[in-house]
Design an enzyme around this catalytic site. Structure first.
Site, PDB file in Angstrom:
ATOM      1  N   GLY A  67       0.837  -1.206   0.000  1.00  0.00           N
ATOM      2  CA  GLY A  67       0.000   0.000   0.000  1.00  0.00           C
ATOM      3  C   GLY A  67       0.867   1.249   0.000  1.00  0.00           C
ATOM      4  O   GLY A  67       0.562   2.255   0.644  1.00  0.00           O
TER       5      GLY A  67
ATOM      6  N   LYS B 270     -10.452  -2.643  12.595  1.00  0.00           N
ATOM      7  CA  LYS B 270      -9.204  -2.295  13.301  1.00  0.00           C
ATOM      8  C   LYS B 270      -9.196  -2.905  14.709  1.00  0.00           C
ATOM      9  O   LYS B 270      -8.166  -3.390  15.175  1.00  0.00           O
ATOM     10  CB  LYS B 270      -9.029  -0.776  13.364  1.00  0.00           C
ATOM     11  CG  LYS B 270      -8.698  -0.145  12.024  1.00  0.00           C
ATOM     12  CD  LYS B 270      -7.336  -0.596  11.514  1.00  0.00           C
ATOM     13  CE  LYS B 270      -6.980  -0.017  10.155  1.00  0.00           C
ATOM     14  NZ  LYS B 270      -5.759  -0.593   9.583  1.00  0.00           N
TER      15      LYS B 270
ATOM     16  N   TYR C 250     -14.907   0.167   9.554  1.00  0.00           N
ATOM     17  CA  TYR C 250     -13.466   0.400   9.666  1.00  0.00           C
ATOM     18  C   TYR C 250     -12.998   0.167  11.104  1.00  0.00           C
ATOM     19  O   TYR C 250     -12.016  -0.538  11.353  1.00  0.00           O
ATOM     20  CB  TYR C 250     -13.195   1.835   9.222  1.00  0.00           C
ATOM     21  CG  TYR C 250     -11.793   2.334   9.357  1.00  0.00           C
ATOM     22  CD1 TYR C 250     -10.741   1.755   8.648  1.00  0.00           C
ATOM     23  CD2 TYR C 250     -11.510   3.442  10.165  1.00  0.00           C
ATOM     24  CE1 TYR C 250      -9.451   2.259   8.750  1.00  0.00           C
ATOM     25  CE2 TYR C 250     -10.229   3.950  10.261  1.00  0.00           C
ATOM     26  CZ  TYR C 250      -9.202   3.352   9.559  1.00  0.00           C
ATOM     27  OH  TYR C 250      -7.928   3.860   9.655  1.00  0.00           O
TER      28      TYR C 250
ATOM     29  N   ILE D 165      -1.360  -1.859  -5.353  1.00  0.00           N
ATOM     30  CA  ILE D 165      -2.184  -2.438  -6.411  1.00  0.00           C
ATOM     31  C   ILE D 165      -2.214  -1.516  -7.633  1.00  0.00           C
ATOM     32  O   ILE D 165      -2.430  -1.958  -8.755  1.00  0.00           O
ATOM     33  CB  ILE D 165      -3.609  -2.738  -5.887  1.00  0.00           C
ATOM     34  CG1 ILE D 165      -4.323  -3.724  -6.802  1.00  0.00           C
ATOM     35  CG2 ILE D 165      -4.416  -1.465  -5.668  1.00  0.00           C
ATOM     36  CD1 ILE D 165      -5.494  -4.425  -6.150  1.00  0.00           C
TER      37      ILE D 165
END
Ligand code: AKB
Length: 318
Positions: free
Chosen positions: A9, A147, A143, A36
């Site tokens: 990333g 996490k 999210y 990506i």
């Protein structure tokens, strides 16, 4: 063995600046950036770059073996606002990329992992002011749930399998050189651009929404710092609270007005308001300070000065 790094990333908001810092620290030949997307940017142009899907276990393992990687920084994730729009994919990406890297470490193929957590692990039942390291955590966003779950797995892999995984709970991050992507705290970057370009800004959070924030330089310092200290100093293997400053949209606008006296701000809260309302207003990071010596360099004042200097010199050339 020398440190050889893989960043997964690397073209994202943190990854871009982290890659530059790690190349400067460990040498260009010892850092493999991957993403990506293959963008036309310094991450791709200034060193080793590989196209990598963070969900492809075999491809991650292949690159780790090819380059004899010791440390992986797993920065690929869907952030809070984007994740709400695509919960299934957010869960898949945020969880399975982590499992891949944890399992590769469990198999003894790498030595250390950095995995970012977030203030999103906290929820509406968490104490909002000076949120402690250990407290009620009932995240209400996809999210935040990913996490929080990831933190539990990191601690589990450390305790059960001895995996050296290190993590910090990033607050909102502000940078002049890279755009944020799909977070609830993104307004605090956009506001600087709009101050220069338009002299006015409409905030998607209400005027008194206080959130913990940090300048990217400090975030990168913390990320590289936590990875460099001896393993014994890392006493928390879920994730460390990390803090630098907290402000509301009104307060950052006041700071901007010191540089642009005619700057004006309006408020038009959207779905991200609910997310912000569920997060802490400020964070107690005393464990990070005591265990591995965390210290921030930037406050809202010197961050704002640095943002404008760099935006005007490098981005808008005014
Ligand atoms: C977001 O707003 O989603 C992120 C975060 C606080 O983790 N910046």
């Amino acid at each position: 063995m020398d440190t050889k790094v893989l960043i997964i990333g690397a073209c994202g908001q943190i990854g871009t600046e982290l890659t530059a810092k790690l190349r400067a620290t460990y040498g260009v030949e010892n850092v493999v950036a991957s993403d990506i997307r293959k963008l036309e940017n310094d991450v791709v142009k200034n060193g080793i770059f590989e196209v990598l899907n963070a969900l492809d276990y075999n491809q991650i393992e292949y690159l780790i073996e090819k380059y004899e990687i010791t440390d992986v920084y797993l920065m690929a994730a869907l952030l809070s606002a984007t994740a709400e729009k695509n919960p299934a994919f957010a869960w898949d990406l945020n969880m399975n990329s982590l499992f891949h890297v944890l399992n590769i470490a469990k198999a003894g193929k790498i030595k250390k992992i950095f995995w970012p957590s977030s203030i999103a692990v906290f929820g509406p039942t968490t104490p909002r002011e000076n949120t402690p390291q250990y407290t009620v955590m009932e995240p209400s966003t996809v999210y935040g749930i990913s996490k929080q779950t990831g933190e539990r797995w990191c601690e589990y892999y450390f305790k059960q399998y001895g995996v050296d995984v290190r993590s910090i709970r990033y607050p909102g991050l502000i940078s002049w050189s890279t755009e944020p992507g799909g977070g609830t705290t993104d307004y605090a970057v956009d506001i600087y651009h709009k101050a220069i370009l338009d002299g006015k800004f409409t905030s998607f959070l209400s005027e008194n929404s206080a959130l913990p924030m940090m300048y990217m330089d400090d975030a990168i310092k913390a990320t590289v710092g936590i990875m460099q200290v001896p393993a014994e100093q890392i006493k928390i293997r879920s994730s460390y609270n990390l803090s630098a400053m907290s402000f509301t949209p009104r307060e950052i606008a006041e700071e901007i007005k010191k540089h642009y006296p005619d700057f004006t701000i309006g408020y038009n809260p959207d779905f991200r308001q609910k997310i912000a309302d569920s997060w802490p207003a400020s964070i107690d990071d005393s464990y990070a300070r005591a265990d591995w010596g965390w210290q921030n360099d930037f406050t809202i004042e010197n961050m704002t000065e640095d943002m404008f200097t760099n935006l005007k010199t490098h981005v808008y050339k005014k």
